[in-house]
Design an enzyme around this catalytic site. Structure first.
Site, short mmCIF file in Angstrom:
data_model
loop_
_atom_site.label_atom_id
_atom_site.label_comp_id
_atom_site.label_asym_id
_atom_site.label_seq_id
_atom_site.Cartn_x
_atom_site.Cartn_y
_atom_site.Cartn_z
N HIS A 376 -31.58 -0.79 -38.43
CA HIS A 376 -30.22 -0.95 -37.89
C HIS A 376 -29.94 -0.03 -36.71
CE1 HIS A 376 -25.67 -1.17 -38.60
NE2 HIS A 376 -26.05 -2.43 -38.47
N LYS A 378 -29.67 1.42 -32.95
CA LYS A 378 -29.44 0.82 -31.63
C LYS A 378 -29.59 1.93 -30.59
CE LYS A 378 -26.22 -1.34 -34.56
NZ LYS A 378 -27.02 -2.39 -35.05
N ASP A 383 -36.38 6.97 -18.47
CA ASP A 383 -36.51 8.15 -17.62
C ASP A 383 -35.51 8.01 -16.49
OD1 ASP A 383 -38.51 7.49 -14.92
OD2 ASP A 383 -38.35 6.01 -16.54
N HIS A 717 -16.62 -2.94 -35.18
CA HIS A 717 -18.03 -2.70 -35.46
C HIS A 717 -18.39 -1.23 -35.21
CE1 HIS A 717 -22.50 -3.16 -34.84
NE2 HIS A 717 -22.34 -3.95 -35.88
N LYS A 719 -18.91 2.83 -35.39
CA LYS A 719 -19.42 3.76 -36.39
C LYS A 719 -19.23 5.16 -35.83
CE LYS A 719 -22.23 -0.12 -36.71
NZ LYS A 719 -21.48 -0.83 -37.69
N ASP A 724 -10.49 16.90 -35.04
CA ASP A 724 -9.74 17.97 -34.37
C ASP A 724 -9.83 17.92 -32.85
OD1 ASP A 724 -9.12 18.81 -36.91
OD2 ASP A 724 -10.46 20.54 -36.91
#
Length: 866
Positions: A376, A378, A383, A717, A719, A724
């Protein structure tokens, strides 16, 4: 033997080796209780410092089995991540110990083969947030398939709460409360350290230049970097309000896919890509609908022809097939076979990587891993130009796969762009519809770019995975393998090494400290030690026949515990801490994140300090909301919410504030949605009134409703988490067991902060890049900015955001179709003043598509839904 099922033991998110954080899942029924009488249940919130030292005089559990089968399986699978004992030539027990609390395993030793007197000397420093009467040490004999329980030791939590270290030799008892064998003992020590005694969490998340980050992880904190934060695949100039930062700087909204396309074009040596899905026809740049910009596949082919090493590592969906010119898309529609065919006769190397089970796993366990779980991550590593005509490594990490359906902007159109920027890129798997009719599923995501030493850790992750995935399997093992696809950077003088890679020094106010985290195990990487005793030095955990990196979970726990003011989360899923639910406690969704947030709020209430948590999730997980798997996930999500709100309510009652305040003054859940009036952009740039080209009788019922209401959820979608306004965590991991366990889906994330923009450094609210990012996300979701939004912990902000989200929900759910300036919706459940979560009156099911909002307990494979 009388069996008394007293607890199920499932692997929690605890520690292993000398690692402070991390755990995994394992289910086991322990059919006896070694104590008599009832013990008081205590809440343990802090860390358990545990040593499992040795056992003596264990019974021989293998004699019967080997006599029965004539020793036909002796030696099979017995050397994988095991240590030889003192009787390596004798067939006897292969012991190991699990440590559990509330039915959740929080630690496991390595297996020692053929030993009745095993010596582990293994240390665990484990975060706990569990209510329990006992901590269990279960001694087991590892078998080829499963294991046998030898006996158990129980330590009452009431004794641990004294703060004293409990240590010594403890008899290992069987189901009758008697020693499993005369003289059988376990040597251990255990001490409970409550949160208030742990200085690590008292100075904030990023408390300055001397911060060490998340301790005990595979990759250390790297200093001297720069980070670019992205919301959505693209942000057009001028579409979001300005956000002003410290030093007179204006926050700059990044253009993720354009930056990635530019990085590909500028690469001279390497382009390495990992993805759950990578789809070659995707266009990364879509300005003015210009077809000359080229597709991802065309860009990569051009670069490979220029001599750039292009490697693409994609999850191999086991349900997709390509044979003799015929192919099937697969259940997940990842286009893996199509992408492989596109690059087949080019110098772009595409490796489809199945999710393999561990070597020592049983057939059933291997089958589960290989059919249910995925790769999963991504990432994209390239370079890039550096000083003095040299090159450096830059890495992109986050939630965006380079595939169809992901390109979107903060406007999140439904219909207007079907003939322009979303032409040939239609995606809506929630019900049957078409690109001609719509609506498309809007897509909201988070991503990042790392420039500096931490980018080399993202590169190391790719190299470890590629070396494992390219290793011959099956009949291919008979051939000599010499895969040299990976460039040896130490042999390329113009590319900077890790030690040279700092892009900023600590005196630079815009410098970052960055750390890379993963969920992954030794079945998916090459480079983890063969000897489990060496796992301690690499900060890896011991599973059964496997080593595990669970540092993403560790990073979440560390950040939440260190939070002083507020937590803002966007995630595709939010469920966990099942050990503290009112039912289904033994489900195995044992990650600590929901409980840690609830306890953080409860502790702030007791201290009478301001604190708030904002959590944005999808309206429902992608797919038909009436389907069994999604209804089951929504049911677990409801259980998680209920547990959190009740924990907060109990704290309000404890301090006598339940009459003045309610749980939603501290914790709120939101989702995203939008509506459009009947207009659509057309290729010449004009806007026309839009009517469906087909008559309603030709459409299915859900499509008719969606076209009539002209509304749809914006799929979250993301994550990510902001704490703070000084710490950000972004990656591929969801907040569920699949993503956080380490032995299920493979994941990667970055966590970072700017040491000059922290509460500790400033003595007041930091206004660095992370503040700008969070405010920019709120501007996207709410449609505007107000001064109250600058202080999310204040009650005025909490109530204002909730008020706006409730107004947005009413507009979204209304019969009249109107344009929505804001997309943030109050999640459609009712939370009363006592923390009870129930259906929102009048909105028991989702608009248009149906399905109970609080879910249903329907029969489906558990591991699919947690």
């Amino acid at each position: 033997m009388a069996y008394h099922p007293v607890y199920n033991e499932t692997m929690s998110m605890g520690g292993g080796s000398s690692n402070e954080f991390g755990q995994w899942l394992d289910k086991q029924l322990v059919p006896f209780d070694t104590s008599s009488g009832s013990l008081r249940v205590e809440l343990l919130h802090g860390n358990l410092d545990i040593w499992v030292k040795e056992a003596k005089h264990l019974p021989n559990m293998d004699g019967f089995h080997n006599t029965l089968v004539g020793g036909m399986f002796f030696g099979l699978g017995r050397r994988n991540h095991k240590v030889d004992g003192e009787n390596s030539s004798k067939i006897t027990s292969d012991p190991y110990v699990t440590v559990s609390i509330s039915g959740a395993v929080i630690g496991r030793t390595f297996v020692i083969s053929n030993s009745e007197n095993p010596v582990w000397m293994q240390h665990f420093d484990v975060p706990v947030a569990h209510s329990a009467a006992k901590v269990h040490f279960v001694v087991k004999d590892s078998d080829i398939i499963g294991s046998q329980i030898i006996g158990a030791v129980e330590i009452p939590t009431e004794q641990l709460c004294s703060g004293n270290r409990i240590e010594g030799l403890f008899p290992i008892l069987n189901s009758r409360g008697k020693p499993c064998k005369q003289g059988a003992v376990l040597s251990l020590s255990i001490q409970y350290i409550p949160m208030e005694r742990m200085r690590l969490y008292q100075k904030g998340v990023g408390f300055g230049v001397e911060c060490v980050g998340v301790p005990g992880t595979y990759f250390p904190l790297r200093k001297g970097g720069r980070v670019t934060l992205y919301q959505d695949a693209h942000v057009d100039d001028g579409t979001l309000p300005s956000v002003h930062l410290d030093g007179g700087i204006q926050y700059r909204h990044g253009k993720c896919w354009e930056d990635m396309a530019d990085a590909i074009r500028r690469a001279r040596r390497l382009i390495y890509i990992t993805g759950w899905s990578v789809f070659h026809p995707v266009r990364l740049v879509r300005r003015n609908n210009d077809p000359t910009q080229g597709t991802l596949g065309e860009l990569l082919k051009v670069k490979s022809q220029e001599g750039v090493r292009v490697l693409v590592l994609v999850w191999d969906d086991p349900t997709s097939r390509s044979l003799l010119g015929f192919s099937t898309k697969g259940l997940m529609n990842t286009s893996d076979e199509e992408t492989r065919r596109f690059f087949k006769h080019s110098s772009v190397q595409v490796l489809l990587c199945p999710r393999y089970g561990g070597k020592g796993h049983s057939f059933i366990k291997k089958s589960e891993v290989e059919t249910i779980y995925t790769h999963h991550q991504k990432t994209m590593i390239v370079d890039a130009e550096a000083a003095q005509n040299r090159r450096k490594i830059v890495a992109f990490v986050g939630g965006l796969d380079l595939c169809n359906g992901r390109f979107d902007t903060p406007k999140h159109p439904l219909f207007r762009t079907l003939k322009t920027i979303h032409k040939d890129d239609f995606h809506n798997p929630n019900f049957v519809t078409t690109a001609d009719d719509g609506p498309r599923e809007p897509w909201h995501d988070l991503h990042s770019k790392i420039d500096g030493p931490a980018a080399y850790d993202v590169l190391a992750n790719f190299e470890e995975r590629w070396m494992k995935a390219s290793k011959p399997r099956g009949i291919g093992r008979l051939r000599t393998s010499s895969d040299d696809s990976l460039l040896r950077l130490d042999r390329i003088p113009d590319i900077m090494g890790l030690s040279e890679a700092s892009s900023a020094n600590d005196n630079d106010p815009e410098s970052w400290h960055v750390q890379v985290f993963r969920s992954i195990d030794s079945s998916s990487v090459k480079g983890f030690p063969k000897d489990p005793k060496e796992a301690t030095g690499r900060n890896l955990l011991c599973g059964k026949n496997i080593l595990i990196d669970m540092s993403i979970h560790a990073a979440y726990v560390k950040a939440i515990r260190s939070a002083q003011h507020f937590i803002y989360i966007e995630n595709q899923y939010f469920l966990g801490s099942s050990f503290n639910w009112d039912s289904n406690k033994n489900l195995g969704a044992n990650n600590l994140i929901p409980m840690e947030i609830a306890l953080k709020i409860a502790n702030k209430i007791r201290a009478r300090e301001k604190f708030a948590a904002y959590i944005v999730i999808p309206m429902w997980p992608e797919g038909a909301p009436t389907s069994n798997p999604i209804q089951r996930i929504l049911y677990w999500q409801h259980k998680t919410m209920q547990m959190m709100y009740q924990t907060i309510y109990k704290a309000l009652v404890e301090v006598g504030l339940d009459g003045q305040l309610e749980p939603q003054d501290f914790l709120n859940f939101f989702c995203l949605g939008t509506r459009e009036v009947g207009t659509r952009e057309v290729p010449d740039g004009t806007v026309s009134v839009y009517n469906s080209p087909r008559k309603p009788p030709q459409l299915n019922a859900a499509q008719v409703q969606a076209l009539k209401s002209r509304r749809f959820m914006i799929y979250v979608h993301s994550k990510g988490m902001v704490v703070d306004d000084e710490f950000v965590l972004i990656g591929s991991a969801n907040i569920n067991q699949r993503s956080l366990e380490g032995t299920r889906d493979t994941e990667i994330a970055m966590g970072g902060y700017q040491p000059h923009h922290s509460w500790a450094k400033k003595g007041s609210r930091p206004r660095g890049q992370i503040f700008g990012y969070r405010m920019s996300l709120w501007a996207e979701h709410l449609g505007f900015l107000e001064q109250e939004f600058e202080e999310p912990e204040n009650m005025e902000c909490v109530r204002r955001v909730r008020q706006l989200s409730e107004l947005n929900w009413r507009q979204y759910a209304a019969e009249e179709v109107t344009e929505m300036p804001g997309h943030l919706l109050k999640y459609p459940v009712q939370v009363d003043r006592t923390g009870k979560v129930s259906s929102l009156p009048g909105y028991e099911t989702f608009p248009d598509l149906g399905g109970k909002i609080i879910g249903s307990f329907l029969v489906v494979e558990e591991n699919l839904t947690i």
